[in-house]
Enzyme design. Structure first.
Site, mmCIF file in Angstrom:
data_model
loop_
_atom_site.group_PDB
_atom_site.id
_atom_site.type_symbol
_atom_site.label_atom_id
_atom_site.label_comp_id
_atom_site.label_asym_id
_atom_site.label_seq_id
_atom_site.Cartn_x
_atom_site.Cartn_y
_atom_site.Cartn_z
ATOM 1 N N ASP A 108 -45.068 -55.922 71.478
ATOM 2 C CA ASP A 108 -43.930 -56.026 70.556
ATOM 3 C C ASP A 108 -44.231 -56.976 69.396
ATOM 4 O OD1 ASP A 108 -43.748 -57.976 72.853
ATOM 5 O OD2 ASP A 108 -42.250 -58.866 71.538
ATOM 6 N N TYR A 131 -51.532 -63.648 67.023
ATOM 7 C CA TYR A 131 -51.570 -62.702 68.140
ATOM 8 C C TYR A 131 -51.112 -61.316 67.683
ATOM 9 C CZ TYR A 131 -50.159 -60.413 72.511
ATOM 10 O OH TYR A 131 -49.990 -59.506 73.540
#
Length: 286
Positions: A108, A131
């Site tokens: 996500d 990330y």
């Protein structure tokens, strides 16, 4: 018998996939560190990946390997990029060469976390953290260099290994109350449920991007309260904002405020439905 190569086999999802498939397939298990029936494979080396995949000739590659330490990725971009972007690229190139399917697990965090409605597969990614950015580069490489690929985005994953659920249970042993963020929304997803979802789409040719999270949504504080409720633990949970938490833990990277993924493609193309997050959590804790 079908051959499935699993990278990052010691991680939460890697372990869940092995249990989900059982003895119905021949596993080729790889990770950074070798062990019983586990072979070492450095996915950041194209030469090593090409030679390894050409030698074992899998039917399917499931890539569970990733640099998932969000704060660590901020501190070491090169390491995160190698594992989260170059690694998937190498696996995509190798899978195409031997005609294998590639299932790449994403996150996500490829989205900015500012949505106001569940995020579908056709909403535009715009990651804000190292990330998220490196994972999104990995997705783009899979699409660029792969042939028969599935990209599966998940969120708030927990399973056999270090995770939020275990951390909260451990903290409850020594604390009467805990402060937990209440303004970040998502869908806690058990690795068991995600492994079942992957097992469902893997035999098909229904390629593309899929979201794979448990149904329903919550915030971290309410999630913690549900963990304690199921386990009969009496610890007070103080609901704090991300801003308040940041003041208590200034070194932590920013997290998405909104991580609710809509499993739109899964529902639309297969009719498959993942378990409600509360039911999955109860199964995990029991």
């Amino acid at each position: 018998m079908k051959k499935i190569l699993v990278t990052g086999c010691n991680g939460q999802l890697g372990r869940a996939i092995q249990i989900e498939y059982g003895t119905d397939v021949e596993f080729i298990l790889t990770d950074v560190v070798e062990g019983d029936n586990i072979l070492p494979l450095n996915i950041t080396s194209l030469e090593e990946v090409l030679a390894f995949v050409d030698n074992v000739k899998p039917d399917v590659i499931i890539n569970c390997a990733a640099a998932t330490n969000v704060d660590g990725c901020e501190k070491d971009w090169d390491f995160a990029y190698k594992l989260n972007a170059i690694g998937p690229r190498n696996l995509a190139i190798a899978s195409k060469k031997v005609g294998a399917k590639l299932i790449h697990v994403s996150t996500d965090y490829v989205f900015p976390g500012n949505a106001s409605a569940p995020i579908t597969e056709f909403d535009q990614p715009a990651p804000i953290s190292a990330y998220g950015k490196t994972k999104y580069e990995g997705e783009k490489f899979v699409r660029m260099f792969g042939d028969k690929w599935f990209i599966v985005r998940t969120a708030w994953l927990y399973g056999d290994g270090k995770n939020f659920v275990k951390t909260m249970l451990k903290l409850a042993e020594t604390h009467d109350e805990l402060s937990v963020v209440c303004d970040q929304l998502g869908s806690p997803t058990s690795a068991v449920e995600l492994a079942r979802m992957i097992h469902h789409i893997e035999p098909t040719e229904n390629y593309g991007i899929f979201h794979g999270t448990c149904e329903g949504d919550t915030n971290w504080a309410d999630f913690t309260e549900e963990i304690f409720r199921v386990k009969g633990i009496n610890v007070k949970v103080n609901h704090v904002t991300s801003e308040e938490y940041k003041k208590m833990n200034p070194a932590s990277a920013d997290r998405p405020h909104y991580s609710i993924l809509d499993n739109y493609m899964l529902r639309l193309t297969t009719g498959y439905k993942m378990a409600d997050w509360k039911d999955a959590l109860k199964e995990y804790l029991n």
